[in-house]
Design a protein around this motif. Structure first.
Motif, short mmCIF file in Angstrom:
data_model
loop_
_atom_site.label_atom_id
_atom_site.label_comp_id
_atom_site.label_asym_id
_atom_site.label_seq_id
_atom_site.Cartn_x
_atom_site.Cartn_y
_atom_site.Cartn_z
N PHE A 116 0.83 -1.20 0.00
CA PHE A 116 0.00 0.00 0.00
C PHE A 116 0.87 1.25 0.00
O PHE A 116 1.72 1.42 0.88
N ALA A 117 0.65 2.12 -0.98
CA ALA A 117 1.33 3.42 -1.04
C ALA A 117 0.33 4.45 -0.55
O ALA A 117 -0.71 4.67 -1.18
N VAL A 118 0.62 5.06 0.60
CA VAL A 118 -0.32 5.98 1.23
C VAL A 118 0.34 7.33 1.48
O VAL A 118 1.56 7.45 1.56
N ALA A 119 -0.51 8.34 1.63
CA ALA A 119 -0.06 9.69 1.99
C ALA A 119 -1.08 10.26 2.97
O ALA A 119 -2.25 9.91 2.94
N LYS A 120 -0.60 11.12 3.85
CA LYS A 120 -1.49 11.82 4.78
C LYS A 120 -1.26 13.31 4.60
O LYS A 120 -0.13 13.79 4.66
N LYS A 121 -2.35 14.02 4.34
CA LYS A 121 -2.28 15.46 4.11
C LYS A 121 -1.60 16.13 5.29
O LYS A 121 -1.91 15.86 6.45
N GLY A 122 -0.63 17.00 4.96
CA GLY A 122 0.08 17.73 5.99
C GLY A 122 1.36 17.07 6.47
O GLY A 122 2.11 17.66 7.24
N LEU A 123 1.62 15.84 6.02
CA LEU A 123 2.85 15.13 6.40
C LEU A 123 3.61 14.71 5.15
O LEU A 123 3.01 14.15 4.22
N ALA A 124 4.89 14.95 5.15
CA ALA A 124 5.72 14.41 4.07
C ALA A 124 5.78 12.90 4.23
O ALA A 124 5.57 12.37 5.33
N ALA A 125 6.05 12.20 3.14
CA ALA A 125 6.09 10.74 3.16
C ALA A 125 7.04 10.22 4.24
O ALA A 125 6.70 9.29 4.99
N GLN A 126 8.22 10.81 4.35
CA GLN A 126 9.19 10.35 5.34
C GLN A 126 8.71 10.65 6.76
O GLN A 126 8.93 9.84 7.67
N GLU A 127 8.04 11.77 6.96
CA GLU A 127 7.49 12.09 8.28
C GLU A 127 6.47 11.05 8.72
O GLU A 127 6.48 10.60 9.87
N LEU A 128 5.58 10.69 7.80
CA LEU A 128 4.58 9.68 8.11
C LEU A 128 5.25 8.34 8.42
O LEU A 128 4.91 7.67 9.40
N ALA A 129 6.22 7.96 7.61
CA ALA A 129 6.93 6.70 7.85
C ALA A 129 7.62 6.73 9.21
O ALA A 129 7.56 5.75 9.97
N ASP A 130 8.26 7.85 9.55
CA ASP A 130 8.93 7.96 10.84
C ASP A 130 7.95 7.82 12.00
O ASP A 130 8.22 7.11 12.98
N LYS A 131 6.80 8.46 11.88
CA LYS A 131 5.79 8.37 12.94
C LYS A 131 5.28 6.94 13.10
O LYS A 131 5.08 6.46 14.22
N LEU A 132 5.06 6.26 11.99
CA LEU A 132 4.60 4.87 12.07
C LEU A 132 5.69 3.97 12.65
O LEU A 132 5.41 3.11 13.50
N CYS A 133 6.93 4.16 12.22
CA CYS A 133 8.03 3.35 12.74
C CYS A 133 8.22 3.56 14.24
O CYS A 133 8.50 2.61 14.97
N GLU A 134 8.02 4.79 14.70
CA GLU A 134 8.11 5.07 16.14
C GLU A 134 7.07 4.29 16.92
O GLU A 134 7.24 4.01 18.10
N ARG A 135 5.99 3.91 16.26
CA ARG A 135 4.92 3.13 16.90
C ARG A 135 5.05 1.63 16.62
O ARG A 135 4.11 0.86 16.82
#
Length: 131
Positions: free
Chosen positions: A68-87
């Protein structure tokens, strides 16, 4: 390995040939991955400001892979990945060597990429969606 999956999860007959056991294993993998994809697609639809590249209809799981290739408005792709990895949710971000991103609404940086396989569980999909 595939034959064992056929035995354990596919209901292969005790007297089945190796080929039949392997085919049963592949069918079990496909059925489970379709269940994972369905849960993921349904869940993504309910998350505000999240977009998905590719087939998004949960009823069309056979038409897509379990990546799945996803994006969240307001977050760069790497920011979203970092937040998910932190969890504790392993994912990557970038263009993954694909030059078609911009044609499909993604930025040059790409999207966050999540992959599910037959060894993942529905509970893991739920953890992704809750994160």
């Amino acid at each position: 390995y595939l034959a064992q999956l056929g035995d354990r999860f596919g209901g292969a007959d005790v007297d089945a040939t190796m080929t039949e056991r392997i085919e049963t294993g592949f069918r079990a993998i496909c059925a489970h991955e379709n269940e994972l994809k369905h849960r993921m697609l349904e869940g993504l639809q309910s998350i505000p400001n999240v977009s998905l590249l590719g087939v998004a209809d949960p009823e069309d799981v056979q038409q897509r892979t379990s990546t799945f290739a996803v994006a969240k408005k307001g977050l760069a792709a790497q920011e979203l990945a970092d937040k998910l990895c932190e969890r504790g949710i392993w994912c990557t971000a970038g263009n993954h060597y694909a030059g078609f991103w911009e044609k499909h609404g993604a930025t040059v940086e790409g999207m966050t990429r999540l992959g599910l396989l037959h060894y993942n569980t529905l509970q893991e999909v739920d953890r992704i969606l809750e994160a």
